[in-house]
Design a protein around this motif. Structure first.
Motif, mmCIF file in Angstrom:
data_model
loop_
_atom_site.group_PDB
_atom_site.id
_atom_site.type_symbol
_atom_site.label_atom_id
_atom_site.label_comp_id
_atom_site.label_asym_id
_atom_site.label_seq_id
_atom_site.Cartn_x
_atom_site.Cartn_y
_atom_site.Cartn_z
ATOM 1 N N TYR A 252 0.721 7.375 -5.654
ATOM 2 C CA TYR A 252 -0.488 7.532 -4.711
ATOM 3 C C TYR A 252 -1.133 8.838 -5.208
ATOM 4 N N GLU A 253 -0.394 9.736 -5.512
ATOM 5 C CA GLU A 253 -0.895 11.118 -6.159
ATOM 6 C C GLU A 253 -1.756 10.875 -7.333
ATOM 7 N N GLU A 254 -1.351 10.310 -8.187
ATOM 8 C CA GLU A 254 -2.286 9.893 -9.292
ATOM 9 C C GLU A 254 -3.493 8.957 -9.047
ATOM 10 N N THR A 255 -3.236 8.236 -8.131
ATOM 11 C CA THR A 255 -4.488 7.359 -7.827
ATOM 12 C C THR A 255 -5.964 8.356 -6.850
ATOM 13 N N ALA A 256 -4.953 9.251 -6.200
ATOM 14 C CA ALA A 256 -5.934 10.192 -5.448
ATOM 15 C C ALA A 256 -6.473 11.199 -6.467
ATOM 16 N N ALA A 257 -6.050 11.428 -7.298
ATOM 17 C CA ALA A 257 -6.516 12.507 -8.386
ATOM 18 C C ALA A 257 -7.452 11.653 -9.207
ATOM 19 N N TRP A 258 -7.158 10.467 -9.514
ATOM 20 C CA TRP A 258 -8.175 9.669 -10.232
ATOM 21 C C TRP A 258 -9.482 9.399 -9.500
ATOM 22 N N ILE A 259 -9.500 9.266 -8.065
ATOM 23 C CA ILE A 259 -10.385 8.574 -7.468
ATOM 24 C C ILE A 259 -11.247 9.960 -6.999
ATOM 25 N N GLU A 260 -10.825 11.120 -6.894
ATOM 26 C CA GLU A 260 -11.349 12.296 -6.674
ATOM 27 C C GLU A 260 -12.240 12.639 -8.053
ATOM 28 N N ASP A 261 -11.718 12.683 -9.083
ATOM 29 C CA ASP A 261 -12.488 12.877 -10.167
ATOM 30 C C ASP A 261 -13.559 11.922 -10.422
ATOM 31 N N VAL B 62 0.983 -1.097 -0.161
ATOM 32 C CA VAL B 62 -0.017 0.014 -0.053
ATOM 33 C C VAL B 62 0.974 1.212 -0.135
ATOM 34 N N GLU B 63 0.627 2.036 -1.057
ATOM 35 C CA GLU B 63 1.334 3.382 -1.138
ATOM 36 C C GLU B 63 0.331 4.438 -0.666
ATOM 37 N N THR B 64 0.834 5.542 0.310
ATOM 38 C CA THR B 64 0.273 6.680 0.902
ATOM 39 C C THR B 64 1.043 7.871 0.553
#
Lengths: 136, 136
Positions: A91-100, A84-86
């Protein structure tokens, strides 16, 4: 490591929901539906932790997981281990994707972590005589 | 023991497919889709083994299981332990039910065992702040 065929990759991306199974070190299983998922390469998938509770506790103690998905009478189970990468790029890419994604569906979503799964084995879970057969 | 509400019982019966998660004694999880399912009472459900492979091996070594099901944004996980009956009244009834089901869908099915699950805990797996919350 095991490689997903093109066909398995397509089905993995196509199904709206897969399930992520984990277990505590003393063998108590846990299984939750997951929706956002990506393929990094034929041996690696990325999931995102929005609401993991027992799943995250299990992963921290025991990184062995299964990811099961199916459509109609055809299904597969990927088995492997996760990290798990936090923080960092993935992680930053994943966070942006999920927020979108949350904005698109009108349901606020926040990624707490990018869950990177290294696929070690692939099994059929299709009903019939090959159920449970190791494919890779 | 934990009791399913009427609402949870209705959803359990309504969903076409649930998933049954098990684990080996050394904590390797396994999860497979299951379709035929019945409620014995608010604390007990019955599944049928047609094609269990690793699932059955896990259950024999470690009877702890999870059953997860959802519809849209609402889902539940039942946790408990199972026993497998391969003879007797309940098995005979299950075998007849599964054979009949196979005939109806044109896909020959044979029950190898009636899997009786005693529900010990119930959790929410709905996305949102209550994901993973213990309900009973």
């Amino acid at each position: 490591m095991a490689e997903m065929s093109e066909h398995i990759q397509e089905l993995f991306l196509k199904v709206p929901t897969a399930v992520l199974s984990t277990a505590s070190l003393d063998g108590k299983p846990n299984c939750v539906p997951i929706s956002p998922k990506k393929i990094i390469d034929s041996q690696t998938v990325l999931l995102s932790d929005q609401f993991f509770n027992k799943t995250l506790a299990n992963i921290k103690a025991n990184p062995q997981v299964g990811v099961t998905f199916w459509e109609g009478e055809e299904g597969y189970q990927l088995k492997g281990t996760v990290t798990v990468e936090t923080s960092g790029h993935r992680y930053e890419e994943t966070a942006a994707w999920i927020e979108d994604l949350g904005n698109k569906i009108g349901f606020p979503l926040q990624s707490k972590g990018a869950v990177i799964m290294n696929i070690e084995e692939i099994y059929s879970v299709s009903p019939g005589p090959d159920a449970g057969k190791k494919l890779a």
